[in-house]
Scaffold this active site. Sequence first.
Site, PDB file in Angstrom:
ATOM      1  N   ASP A 122      10.476   3.821   5.893  1.00 57.15           N
ATOM      2  CA  ASP A 122      10.383   2.429   6.320  1.00 57.15           C
ATOM      3  C   ASP A 122      11.613   2.085   7.150  1.00 57.15           C
ATOM      4  O   ASP A 122      12.710   2.616   6.902  1.00 57.15           O
ATOM      5  CB  ASP A 122      10.289   1.488   5.109  1.00 57.15           C
ATOM      6  CG  ASP A 122       9.631   0.161   5.464  1.00 57.15           C
ATOM      7  OD1 ASP A 122       8.455  -0.034   5.090  1.00 57.15           O
ATOM      8  OD2 ASP A 122      10.286  -0.661   6.139  1.00 57.15           O
ATOM      9  N   ASN A 156     -19.322 -19.026  -5.601  1.00 53.41           N
ATOM     10  CA  ASN A 156     -18.766 -20.376  -5.492  1.00 53.41           C
ATOM     11  C   ASN A 156     -19.820 -21.389  -5.051  1.00 53.41           C
ATOM     12  O   ASN A 156     -19.859 -22.522  -5.554  1.00 53.41           O
ATOM     13  CB  ASN A 156     -17.591 -20.377  -4.512  1.00 53.41           C
ATOM     14  CG  ASN A 156     -16.342 -19.737  -5.098  1.00 53.41           C
ATOM     15  OD1 ASN A 156     -16.208 -19.630  -6.309  1.00 53.41           O
ATOM     16  ND2 ASN A 156     -15.438 -19.302  -4.236  1.00 53.41           N
ATOM     17  N   CYS A 196     -41.555 -15.734  -1.255  1.00 56.08           N
ATOM     18  CA  CYS A 196     -40.494 -16.201  -2.157  1.00 56.08           C
ATOM     19  C   CYS A 196     -39.159 -16.444  -1.459  1.00 56.08           C
ATOM     20  O   CYS A 196     -38.629 -17.559  -1.494  1.00 56.08           O
ATOM     21  CB  CYS A 196     -40.291 -15.204  -3.295  1.00 56.08           C
ATOM     22  SG  CYS A 196     -41.718 -15.047  -4.383  1.00 56.08           S
ATOM     23  N   ASN A 246     -14.683  -4.952   2.073  1.00 52.05           N
ATOM     24  CA  ASN A 246     -13.979  -6.237   2.021  1.00 52.05           C
ATOM     25  C   ASN A 246     -14.907  -7.406   2.355  1.00 52.05           C
ATOM     26  O   ASN A 246     -14.825  -8.472   1.735  1.00 52.05           O
ATOM     27  CB  ASN A 246     -12.779  -6.221   2.969  1.00 52.05           C
ATOM     28  CG  ASN A 246     -11.583  -5.512   2.358  1.00 52.05           C
ATOM     29  OD1 ASN A 246     -11.634  -5.058   1.224  1.00 52.05           O
ATOM     30  ND2 ASN A 246     -10.505  -5.406   3.105  1.00 52.05           N
ATOM     31  N   VAL A 275       0.832  -1.205   0.000  1.00 52.97           N
ATOM     32  CA  VAL A 275       0.000   0.000   0.000  1.00 52.97           C
ATOM     33  C   VAL A 275       0.861   1.246   0.000  1.00 52.97           C
ATOM     34  O   VAL A 275       0.653   2.173  -0.796  1.00 52.97           O
ATOM     35  CB  VAL A 275      -0.955  -0.002   1.213  1.00 52.97           C
ATOM     36  CG1 VAL A 275      -1.681   1.338   1.332  1.00 52.97           C
ATOM     37  CG2 VAL A 275      -1.952  -1.140   1.099  1.00 52.97           C
TER      38      VAL A 275
END
Length: 431
Positions: free
Chosen positions: A34, A223, A266, A212, A15
């Site tokens: 970093d 699936n 339904c 997410n 990111v």
Amino acid sequence: MANPQQIAVLGLGYVGCVTAACLAHVGHRVVGVDRDQFKVDTVRAGRAPFFEPGLEELVREGVTTGRLTASVSLREALAGADVALICVGTPSEKNGNLGLDQLRRVSQEIAESLPGRNKPLVVAVRSTVYPGTCEDVVLPEMGGSPLVSVVSNPEFLREGAAVRDFMEPSLLVIGGASPAAVQQVASIYAGLPVEPSIVALRTAEMIKYACNAFHAVKISFANEIGALAGELGIDGAEVMDTLCRDHALNISRAYLKPGFAFGGSCLPKDLRALVYRASRLDLNLPLLESVLPSNNAQLDRAIALALDLPSERIGVFGLAFKENTDDLRESPVVLLLETLIGKGRKVRVHDPHIQLGEIYGSNQRYIMNAIPHIGNLLDDQLDRMLDWADHVLVAQKPSPQIQERLESAGKPLIDLVGALTRRTAQPAIIA
């Protein structure tokens, strides 16, 4: 760029590095920070520390133009920064909770850099964090400094398409208490083809989780439908491709709002049939199997809310399972009424489309089996029910005219369907 800003990007993972390179590309001056010397040296050399399509070219461009550099020193990076974007990892702990060690550490380091500073700093959290984290973790570390504003600016970058997702965003969310800070963060994306969604701080954090979770649900749904279709000798891809052609109800905003439990002739029936038939094939479909229990849990939350009301005289607007119908079959309102009556509450109901004498067949049998004395509870006049009730449950979306009458009646309204107020995850009480 008309208004370039000095930006510190804290964390050069997927990111952070993509964010830093893309912001430099659109004209900002960016320092990536970093603790990993390898990442810093790699960026300084004009290379990406990992593979991501299009990233290396942007890093090289940023370093060559002088708009992108990197450092292991957060203090140096923040010295001239207008905005600090926190892009550190928030990995899962063993119990499923978020690991916030890196977020706490970088927040502490930001706070340690504040003494002697006289320039305002906006701290924007792009890391995925649970709602309340900015308030509970980041803000306290800032020690109430008037120079620092904290906002949430969640990222929506997919690995493998992160550069394109940044440059052509489908969603830009910024949340915070300071309008000036929120607008400042929004302005760093000014050249991108997206309208920012400006929300509250916790709302921004929650939106990331909602997105997410929705993506995960969509994948699992496809699936499971594919698995069942395959067992039946049906092309699951064709089923889902055809489903996606419906942009009115399927791939749309339809149904995607918090509200009351579903019912009718339904949805419950067809879900039960799918789950039953799958079980006969020894096929486990956990997502589809969980839908009716989830719906029952939403009904239970509405019942608990109604039972907590400080009065016994409860009016209910709506009896059918949704507006503009007289179908009572498996209406969640019927189950709600059964419970309230069983708990000793006095109930009166108004539904503009229910005329008991005109209901027949399975519709009539359903309501008479559930509440044989329903005729004694129905008011054919809305004003009569409103005059009688101490509180009113709105269990069906009203027409604009009826909504005006409900809201002008002066009675506390408990909105179960999200029709009267801004949509929220919990039913809203309107005094």
